[in-house]
Design a protein around this motif. Sequence first.
Motif, mmCIF file in Angstrom:
data_model
loop_
_atom_site.group_PDB
_atom_site.id
_atom_site.type_symbol
_atom_site.label_atom_id
_atom_site.label_comp_id
_atom_site.label_asym_id
_atom_site.label_seq_id
_atom_site.Cartn_x
_atom_site.Cartn_y
_atom_site.Cartn_z
ATOM 1 N N TRP A 12 1.214 -5.372 1.000
ATOM 2 C CA TRP A 12 0.629 -5.079 -0.308
ATOM 3 C C TRP A 12 -0.327 -5.884 -1.654
ATOM 4 O O TRP A 12 -0.431 -5.676 -2.429
ATOM 5 C CB TRP A 12 2.426 -4.501 -1.491
ATOM 6 N N ASN A 15 -0.264 -6.198 -5.796
ATOM 7 C CA ASN A 15 -0.388 -5.528 -6.216
ATOM 8 C C ASN A 15 1.850 -4.088 -5.767
ATOM 9 O O ASN A 15 1.930 -4.958 -4.830
ATOM 10 C CB ASN A 15 -0.764 -3.884 -5.253
ATOM 11 N N PRO A 16 2.799 -3.788 -6.756
ATOM 12 C CA PRO A 16 1.678 -3.234 -7.659
ATOM 13 C C PRO A 16 1.551 -3.837 -8.936
ATOM 14 O O PRO A 16 2.308 -5.448 -8.713
ATOM 15 C CB PRO A 16 2.305 -1.758 -8.331
ATOM 16 N N GLY A 17 1.443 -3.657 -10.056
ATOM 17 C CA GLY A 17 2.000 -4.649 -11.328
ATOM 18 C C GLY A 17 3.385 -4.970 -11.871
ATOM 19 O O GLY A 17 3.515 -6.121 -12.472
ATOM 20 N N THR A 18 4.269 -3.139 -11.240
ATOM 21 C CA THR A 18 5.370 -3.898 -11.965
ATOM 22 C C THR A 18 6.646 -3.472 -11.481
ATOM 23 O O THR A 18 6.106 -3.826 -9.956
ATOM 24 C CB THR A 18 5.949 -3.002 -13.888
ATOM 25 N N GLU A 21 7.030 -0.309 -10.872
ATOM 26 C CA GLU A 21 5.786 0.082 -9.668
ATOM 27 C C GLU A 21 6.476 -0.124 -8.415
ATOM 28 O O GLU A 21 6.664 1.083 -7.296
ATOM 29 C CB GLU A 21 4.555 0.001 -10.145
ATOM 30 N N ALA A 22 6.749 -0.654 -7.985
ATOM 31 C CA ALA A 22 6.297 -1.135 -6.729
ATOM 32 C C ALA A 22 7.771 -0.475 -6.037
ATOM 33 O O ALA A 22 7.825 -0.184 -4.915
ATOM 34 C CB ALA A 22 7.704 -2.684 -6.639
ATOM 35 N N LEU A 25 7.200 2.475 -5.223
ATOM 36 C CA LEU A 25 6.542 2.392 -4.126
ATOM 37 C C LEU A 25 7.399 2.565 -2.704
ATOM 38 O O LEU A 25 7.079 2.800 -2.211
ATOM 39 C CB LEU A 25 5.283 1.703 -3.930
ATOM 40 N N LEU A 238 -0.195 0.392 0.497
ATOM 41 C CA LEU A 238 0.255 1.503 -1.504
ATOM 42 C C LEU A 238 0.059 2.943 -1.090
ATOM 43 O O LEU A 238 0.292 2.971 -2.278
ATOM 44 C CB LEU A 238 -1.426 0.553 -1.670
ATOM 45 N N GLU A 239 -0.332 4.194 -0.170
ATOM 46 C CA GLU A 239 -0.474 5.124 -0.185
ATOM 47 C C GLU A 239 0.964 5.580 0.431
ATOM 48 O O GLU A 239 0.632 5.322 1.890
ATOM 49 C CB GLU A 239 -1.672 5.510 -0.498
#
Length: 254
Positions: A12, A15-18, A21-22, A25, A238-239
Amino acid sequence: MKHTQALVIGNWKLNPGTTAEAKLLYSQIRKKVSKNCLATVVIAPPFLFIPEIAKTIHPKIALGAQDMHYEERGAVTGEIGGGQLAAFGVQYVLIGHSERRALGETDTQVNKKVHAALKRKLTPVVCIGERTRDGQGQFYQDVATQIKALTTGLTAVQLQKVVIAYEPIWAIGTGLNATAENVKEMQLFIVSTLTKLFERKVAEKILLIYGGSVKDSNARELYTQGGMSGFLVGGASLEATEFAAIIHATELGN
Ligand code: PEP
């Protein structure tokens, strides 16, 4: 030799920012990896998200880290040690990623990290690869130098616990993947280089993976024709749907 069970690692990066969000994902990826998944899947989030993700770890997804220090304790500001990673259930650790080497990491440090990871029973996933390709094939020598350095002081038994990720730097995050033919030639070269350092039967057992702009659209061809046993995936990890498709490409067999 290609391993029957593929290894697919999602790096990753930053990424990600928080944390939220992690977690999101991770839960999206979790839903897409079946309990019967044939590949070994690893997610390597930023260090700070590891404790949260470890709480909901899927039985088929192992935790990875993106780097570690070779010291366990001491005056190394900003670093994380192998023992600390292992305490959170981390099983795999990327070592010598080109983005770390670009910040000054040397072959000697990479080798120390490999030894330190093995001491903690972490699987080192050591990244090697050329910056550019010249027409005369000199870039193979850069790769050979990295292999020699990373394996220094390892016994054959230790080497078999190491994963080597061939990641040509020109292919990382650029959208320009190596061709399946490039990957196959490099697989043969890595095995022949390891054979000079160890025995052939040892060299053939080492798990080799490819990384560099792997996506749904090229994964199947790279997997079936590239001769390597899986992938190290950056951007596409990340997707969740894209990452799951890459995993699936390795499950369809050769
Ligand atoms: C990587 O970060 O190791 C990588 C291969 O990135 P990408 O898949 O985005 O090229």
